[in-house]
Design an enzyme around this catalytic site. Structure first.
Site, mmCIF file in Angstrom:
data_model
loop_
_atom_site.group_PDB
_atom_site.id
_atom_site.type_symbol
_atom_site.label_atom_id
_atom_site.label_comp_id
_atom_site.label_asym_id
_atom_site.label_seq_id
_atom_site.Cartn_x
_atom_site.Cartn_y
_atom_site.Cartn_z
ATOM 1 N N LYS A 117 -1.806 3.099 -1.991
ATOM 2 C CA LYS A 117 -2.505 3.328 -0.722
ATOM 3 C C LYS A 117 -2.796 2.018 0.003
ATOM 4 C CE LYS A 117 -5.863 5.707 -2.652
ATOM 5 N NZ LYS A 117 -5.355 5.714 -4.050
ATOM 6 N N THR A 118 -3.296 1.049 -0.711
ATOM 7 C CA THR A 118 -3.584 -0.246 -0.078
ATOM 8 C C THR A 118 -2.305 -0.930 0.375
ATOM 9 O OG1 THR A 118 -5.606 -0.554 -1.346
ATOM 10 C CG2 THR A 118 -4.584 -2.527 -0.440
ATOM 11 N N ARG B 100 0.796 0.669 -10.857
ATOM 12 C CA ARG B 100 -0.128 -0.378 -11.310
ATOM 13 C C ARG B 100 -0.119 -0.498 -12.825
ATOM 14 N NH1 ARG B 100 -5.616 0.599 -9.013
ATOM 15 N NH2 ARG B 100 -4.876 -0.700 -7.308
ATOM 16 N N THR C 214 -9.567 8.610 -2.972
ATOM 17 C CA THR C 214 -9.098 9.243 -4.198
ATOM 18 C C THR C 214 -9.629 10.659 -4.296
ATOM 19 O OG1 THR C 214 -10.979 8.237 -5.338
ATOM 20 C CG2 THR C 214 -8.878 7.073 -5.472
ATOM 21 N N ASP D 60 -11.197 1.459 2.589
ATOM 22 C CA ASP D 60 -10.919 1.993 1.261
ATOM 23 C C ASP D 60 -12.080 2.873 0.797
ATOM 24 O OD1 ASP D 60 -9.461 2.385 -1.021
ATOM 25 O OD2 ASP D 60 -10.053 0.513 -1.985
#
Length: 364
Positions: free
Chosen positions: A84-85, A237, A178, A129
């Site tokens: 997302k980032t 990640r 999220t 965020d």
């Protein structure tokens, strides 16, 4: 590589935050954030995975550029670590605009948001965020800012208070969450584009790993990448983090080259098994199977059995076990599936839920 910046998205207890330090945890610590910044793709063409979201977003951005206008506001939802980032940074890069980064927990008052909005430049991208954790007053101010590019700043208190309208330059808000279900409908409806990030397939993670290995100057073969990808829980990640740990093992115990044998040995040292389960996951399954015969068993009892807090078991271990089909949540408690018995190499007793020949939760 495509990952996000941190999220302690649940506002959970300290025990859950500590559990996020696991090698297979999806949250990012300082080391992860530093590595991600170096490996993050700079354009949609470099971004791996999320084909549908990437294609749709490409159309939105190209149309905005063709009109010479700012892009619609964008909402990105999905689990931590899926990109997302990264996409927020790419949106700014594709639009040729600067990006301002903040988070929902950091905006506790409407004045905090007003200060940020009033300092934006025309066309700037504001990345917010964990937008679902923003305070309600700030959230209500954001409605008008997104729709009319205007905010009302209240000066004074009580009967003498005055609302001063403040015009804002056109900007693009990129919100990441999220927990999309926690966003109120009025806020969600103001986003022109909503993209949901899915977990990655093994093939996509292999491409991610090859790209990361090249940037980290690490030699990795196809089998080695496949082995790491299979243990990465569908999350870039985690794949990147496992790659770094396997790289360390290869440099110390081998010739620096990552193969399937090296990957298996390295991840064995770090207690990450072939399905991506770690010590905590296996402890939960082991207690459920060996102590309670596969369940059903209450969450608190299960947590005591593994020596962890209730929140840690529920919020850290269970989501992946449920997604993998190894554990089920039922009204009577937690229940192991036949796949859980098979994964730990155990034979389910005849009375176990879903055992062969039994009518139960998992079939006839």
């Amino acid at each position: 590589m495509n990952w996000d910046v941190p999220p302690d998205d649940t506002g959970a207890t300290d025990s859950v935050a500590e559990a996020a330090d696991r090698l297979v945890g999806a949250s990012a610590d300082g080391e992860d954030q530093a590595v991600e910044a170096a490996l993050r793709p700079k354009s949609l063409s470099e971004f791996v995975g999320q084909e549908r979201v990437r294609e749709q977003l490409d159309l939105v951005l190209k149309a905005a550029l063709a009109r010479g206008a700012t892009s619609d506001h964008v909402l990105l939802s999905g689990a931590p670590g899926l990109g997302k980032t990264t996409l927020a940074m790419i949106i700014a890069a594709e639009m040729g605009a600067p990006v301002r980064i903040t988070s929902g927990p950091a905006i506790q008052h409407a004045g905090d948001l007003a200060a940020i909005l009033s300092s934006l430049q025309e066309g700037e991208v504001l990345f917010l965020d964990e937008i679902h954790r923003m305070s309600r007053p700030a959230e209500e101010m954001l409605y008008m800012a997104m729709e009319d590019f205007r905010v009302d700043v209240i000066v004074g208190k009580g009967p003498g208070a005055t609302a001063i309208p403040l015009e804002l330059p056109p900007f693009t808000l990129v919100g990441a969450t999220t927990r999309a279900g926690l966003l109120p409908p009025p806020l969600r409806d103001r986003f022109g584009f909503t993209g949901h990030m899915e977990f990655y397939e093994s093939g996509e993670l292999e491409r991610v790993l090859h790209r990361s290995a090249q940037l980290l100057d690490v030699e990795i073969d196809t089998a080695g990448a496949a082995e790491i990808a299979g243990r990465s829980r569908g999350t870039p990640r985690i794949a990147n983090r496992l790659l770094r740990r396997v790289r360390d093992y290869a440099q110390v115990k081998g010739d620096g080259r990552i193969t399937r044998t090296v990957s298996e040995a390295a991840l064995g040292v770090y207690e990450v098994d072939a399905r991506g389960l770690d010590r905590l996951d296996r402890a939960v399954l082991g207690a459920l199977l060996k102590l309670f015969g596969g369940g059903p068993v209450g969450l608190s009892t299960l947590a005591v059995a593994v020596g962890e807090e209730r929140e840690t078991v529920e919020e850290v271990a269970e989501p992946f076990l449920v997604r993998e089909g190894l554990l089920a949540r039922t009204p009577r408690g937690r229940v192991a599936t036949p796949a859980a018995w098979a994964h730990l190499g155990l034979t389910a007793p005849p009375q176990a839920p879903g055992a062969t020949g039994q009518q139960g939760l998992f079939g006839a």
